[in-house]
Motif scaffolding. Structure first.
Motif, PDB file in Angstrom:
ATOM      1  N   LEU A   1       0.825  -1.213   0.000  1.00 36.68           N
ATOM      2  CA  LEU A   1       0.000   0.000   0.000  1.00 36.68           C
ATOM      3  C   LEU A   1       0.859   1.263   0.000  1.00 36.68           C
ATOM      4  O   LEU A   1       0.486   2.277  -0.605  1.00 36.68           O
ATOM      5  CB  LEU A   1      -0.928  -0.004   1.221  1.00 36.68           C
ATOM      6  CG  LEU A   1      -1.912   1.146   1.320  1.00 36.68           C
ATOM      7  CD1 LEU A   1      -2.829   1.193   0.100  1.00 36.68           C
ATOM      8  CD2 LEU A   1      -2.728   1.051   2.586  1.00 36.68           C
ATOM      9  N   LYS A   2       2.000   1.207   0.631  1.00 36.34           N
ATOM     10  CA  LYS A   2       2.930   2.338   0.635  1.00 36.34           C
ATOM     11  C   LYS A   2       3.325   2.710  -0.802  1.00 36.34           C
ATOM     12  O   LYS A   2       3.427   3.882  -1.149  1.00 36.34           O
ATOM     13  CB  LYS A   2       4.168   1.972   1.451  1.00 36.34           C
ATOM     14  CG  LYS A   2       5.207   3.034   1.556  1.00 36.34           C
ATOM     15  CD  LYS A   2       6.362   2.518   2.425  1.00 36.34           C
ATOM     16  CE  LYS A   2       7.540   3.435   2.391  1.00 36.34           C
ATOM     17  NZ  LYS A   2       8.660   2.917   3.181  1.00 36.34           N
ATOM     18  N   GLY A   3       3.507   1.718  -1.663  1.00 35.48           N
ATOM     19  CA  GLY A   3       3.855   1.963  -3.057  1.00 35.48           C
ATOM     20  C   GLY A   3       2.744   2.669  -3.810  1.00 35.48           C
ATOM     21  O   GLY A   3       3.005   3.556  -4.623  1.00 35.48           O
TER      22      GLY A   3
ATOM     23  N   ILE B   1       2.753   6.276  -2.770  1.00 38.18           N
ATOM     24  CA  ILE B   1       3.859   7.004  -3.400  1.00 38.18           C
ATOM     25  C   ILE B   1       3.516   7.323  -4.855  1.00 38.18           C
ATOM     26  O   ILE B   1       3.797   8.431  -5.333  1.00 38.18           O
ATOM     27  CB  ILE B   1       5.168   6.194  -3.292  1.00 38.18           C
ATOM     28  CG1 ILE B   1       5.637   6.164  -1.835  1.00 38.18           C
ATOM     29  CG2 ILE B   1       6.253   6.770  -4.191  1.00 38.18           C
ATOM     30  CD1 ILE B   1       6.765   5.206  -1.546  1.00 38.18           C
ATOM     31  N   CYS B   2       2.888   6.396  -5.557  1.00 39.36           N
ATOM     32  CA  CYS B   2       2.471   6.654  -6.947  1.00 39.36           C
ATOM     33  C   CYS B   2       1.456   7.785  -7.023  1.00 39.36           C
ATOM     34  O   CYS B   2       1.554   8.664  -7.878  1.00 39.36           O
ATOM     35  CB  CYS B   2       1.877   5.393  -7.564  1.00 39.36           C
ATOM     36  SG  CYS B   2       3.105   4.188  -8.053  1.00 39.36           S
ATOM     37  N   VAL B   3       0.497   7.772  -6.124  1.00 40.17           N
ATOM     38  CA  VAL B   3      -0.521   8.829  -6.108  1.00 40.17           C
ATOM     39  C   VAL B   3       0.123  10.173  -5.769  1.00 40.17           C
ATOM     40  O   VAL B   3      -0.145  11.186  -6.422  1.00 40.17           O
ATOM     41  CB  VAL B   3      -1.655   8.484  -5.118  1.00 40.17           C
ATOM     42  CG1 VAL B   3      -2.578   9.663  -4.904  1.00 40.17           C
ATOM     43  CG2 VAL B   3      -2.437   7.277  -5.622  1.00 40.17           C
ATOM     44  N   ALA B   4       1.004  10.183  -4.782  1.00 41.70           N
ATOM     45  CA  ALA B   4       1.686  11.425  -4.407  1.00 41.70           C
ATOM     46  C   ALA B   4       2.588  11.927  -5.531  1.00 41.70           C
ATOM     47  O   ALA B   4       2.814  13.131  -5.656  1.00 41.70           O
ATOM     48  CB  ALA B   4       2.510  11.211  -3.138  1.00 41.70           C
ATOM     49  N   GLY B   5       3.067  11.012  -6.356  1.00 40.90           N
ATOM     50  CA  GLY B   5       3.945  11.401  -7.450  1.00 40.90           C
ATOM     51  C   GLY B   5       3.245  12.122  -8.591  1.00 40.90           C
ATOM     52  O   GLY B   5       3.900  12.736  -9.424  1.00 40.90           O
TER      53      GLY B   5
END
Length: 184
Positions: free
Chosen positions: A113-115, A118-122
């Motif tokens: 879920l952390k990944g 990170i994708c959404v935040a990117g």
């Protein structure tokens, strides 16, 4: 007399969504069929820890991102001006979906879920500018537009949003992403 372009049959939004999600699924399946860690580099804990404390050269990043995004935009502008626009746009959306599917799949496999976070935040800040820039061109192609004057208006307005998205991606997104990575 109104100047008209060669009217092509537009591509429907439903078809575009199907092509995008087919590409997304293809990207996910592509990653799932690989048995090695060939895509793991940017989603490793080591890389993310290094990125969280990295000093980013904004000028070099601006040159890289602007070249990449302007190339994508130029391709879409070209797609809107030729009679094969629906086919080219469909291929463009399939490839975009495949790219996103690959990225999300690799990040989820590597980091869970952390990944995904990170994708959404990117993509969060700049997507607010890229959606209108690319969306207007897609609307033009969906509707099979034929007026050159309107077409160039959409191209210029979209380019303004594209430049705003590039500036956001280069100068704001790294700061936000680094703050998120430091807290994870």
């Amino acid at each position: 007399m109104k100047e008209k372009w060669n009217c092509q049959k537009g591509i429907s939004p439903g078809t575009c969504l199907i092509l995008f999600f087919a590409g997304l699924l293809a990207g996910i399946l592509f990653v799932q069929t690989l048995s090695d860690d060939s895509f793991a580099g940017i989603f490793s804990e080591y890389f993310l820890n290094q990125y969280a404390s990295l000093e980013i050269d904004g000028r070099k990043l601006f040159r890289y991102v602007s070249g990449y995004r302007c190339g994508q935009y130029a391709l879409l502008v070209y797609c809107g001006a030729v009679s094969a626009a629906p086919v080219l746009t469909g291929a463009f959306l399939f490839f975009l979906g495949m790219t996103w599917g690959t990225m999300i799949s690799v990040s989820t496999v590597r980091l869970g879920l952390k990944g995904v976070l990170i994708c959404v935040a990117g993509v969060i800040p700049q997507i607010l500018f890229y959606l209108p820039a690319f969306g207007w061109m897609l609307l033009w192609i969906w509707n099979g537009g034929s007026s050159r004057k309107k077409y160039w208006f959409f191209v210029c307005a979209g380019f303004f949003f594209l430049l705003s998205g590039i500036v956001t991606e280069v100068y704001l997104n790294p700061l936000l992403l680094q703050q998120i990575l430091r807290k994870m």
